[in-house]
Design an enzyme around this catalytic site. Structure first.
Site, PDB file in Angstrom:
ATOM      1  N   ASP A  35      -9.017   1.800 -24.314  1.00  0.00           N
ATOM      2  CA  ASP A  35      -9.159   1.532 -22.888  1.00  0.00           C
ATOM      3  C   ASP A  35      -9.178   2.832 -22.090  1.00  0.00           C
ATOM      4  O   ASP A  35      -8.559   3.832 -22.486  1.00  0.00           O
ATOM      5  CB  ASP A  35      -7.984   0.696 -22.365  1.00  0.00           C
ATOM      6  N   ARG A  86      -2.534  -8.734 -20.754  1.00  0.00           N
ATOM      7  CA  ARG A  86      -3.451  -8.455 -21.864  1.00  0.00           C
ATOM      8  C   ARG A  86      -2.853  -7.480 -22.879  1.00  0.00           C
ATOM      9  O   ARG A  86      -3.365  -7.357 -24.005  1.00  0.00           O
ATOM     10  CB  ARG A  86      -4.790  -7.916 -21.340  1.00  0.00           C
ATOM     11  N   PRO A 135       0.805  -1.221   0.000  1.00  0.00           N
ATOM     12  CA  PRO A 135       0.000   0.000   0.000  1.00  0.00           C
ATOM     13  C   PRO A 135       0.841   1.275   0.000  1.00  0.00           C
ATOM     14  O   PRO A 135       0.340   2.344  -0.359  1.00  0.00           O
ATOM     15  CB  PRO A 135      -0.821  -0.115   1.291  1.00  0.00           C
ATOM     16  N   GLU A 178       2.824  -7.804   8.077  1.00  0.00           N
ATOM     17  CA  GLU A 178       3.094  -6.362   8.002  1.00  0.00           C
ATOM     18  C   GLU A 178       4.029  -6.010   6.853  1.00  0.00           C
ATOM     19  O   GLU A 178       4.436  -4.858   6.707  1.00  0.00           O
ATOM     20  CB  GLU A 178       3.706  -5.872   9.322  1.00  0.00           C
TER      21      GLU A 178
END
Length: 295
Positions: free
Chosen positions: A208, A193, A124, A151
């Site tokens: 896209d 992709r 994160p 963690e």
């Protein structure tokens, strides 16, 4: 493209055997190798984590286990590539030796042109993963993913390999998962992709959301298929007209409107030089409606 994933849950990646990713693997476009991190532990409990220095909740993944795993995975891959290519591969032996000797033979091999993986650590606290980053990764011949649990991984692992490889700490969003495996699935599919031969229509990626060019910083607008009318909802007439220029303009207008409605912060990133007269007109209409509703 070769992809290596080291994880305590390699079975998490079963979805990569189906749909487009499964077909890409069958065709040899995507070469995915899964590795069980616990194979490099040396205690009866196969321990991969320990308590954090400085105290606090949770556990931290141990550097020595990750270090041994990364070294072996890279060394074995290089050995396999060298064996397959024969003695003409430059620096293969030096690169393998360099994995255990930072800054010496490994650097020499890199200078001779031997490719090493780009290592990606989902976290994160990393740089945001975007379509632009996916396109960047799609140009790489080899990606190595190190998804953490608990963690996270001891920070010395990233420092160590950052001196020998290109190491990216990457976030797929402003939220926290139970582990990095789901993030790896997201990134592998987003990157996979984009590889030549994976999509039936390679040109479709140009439309896209967030695609570089006309769609950069824009969301793709609404899409429709047959029948032309369903439960009282009709397909916009313009899409049935066969006029490609007008259809392209309608899709551009709808992309601007959808972006304003769902991700208004993206509009500020649009390059003013890339906006035409009609773009500005649509944006002015959107702003006018916003001012009216706000007043």
């Amino acid at each position: 493209m070769r992809v290596d994933v080291i994880s305590i849950f390699p079975e998490y990646f079963a979805p990569l055997d189906v749909s487009l990713m499964g077909k890409a693997r069958d065709r040899g476009i995507l070469d995915i190798h899964l590795h069980q991190l616990r194979d490099w532990t040396h205690d009866v409990h196969r321990t991969v984590d320990d308590t954090p220095y400085g105290g606090g909740p949770g556990m931290v993944m141990k550097p020595e286990v990750w270090g041994e795993a990364i070294d072996v995975v890279i060394a074995e891959a290089l050995a396999g590539a060298a064996d397959a290519a024969g003695p003409s591969v430059p620096g293969a032996g030096e690169a393998r030796a360099g994995l255990g000797v930072p800054g010496e033979a490994g650097d020499e091999a890199a200078h001779e042109g031997l490719l090493l993986p780009r290592m990606i650590v989902p976290t994160p606290s990393g740089r945001p993963f975007t379509q632009e980053v996916a396109l960047e990764y799609a140009k790489e011949p080899w990606l190595l993913f190190a998804p953490a649990r608990y963690e996270g991984i001891d920070s010395r692992v990233m420092a160590e390999y950052g001196s020998r490889l290109r190491v990216d700490e990457v976030s797929i969003g402003d939220y926290v998962l139970a582990g990095g495996e789901a993030a790896v699935l997201v990134m592998v599919e987003a990157v996979g992709r984009l590889l030549p031969g994976v999509l039936g229509n390679a040109a479709s990626v140009a439309d896209d959301s967030f695609a570089p060019g006309a769609m950069e910083n824009l969301l793709e607008g609404p899409v429709y298929t047959k029948p032309p009318s369903w439960r009282g909802h009709d397909v916009p007439e313009i899409l049935l007209s066969g006029h490609h220029g007008k259809i392209a303009r309608w899709r551009r207008d709808e992309a601007l409107r959808r972006t304003a409605a769902k991700r208004p912060e993206l509009l500020a990133r649009l390059d003013p030089e890339g906006l035409d007269k009609r773009d500005r007109q649509v944006l002015d209409e959107i702003r006018g409606r916003a001012d009216t509703s706000g007043g």
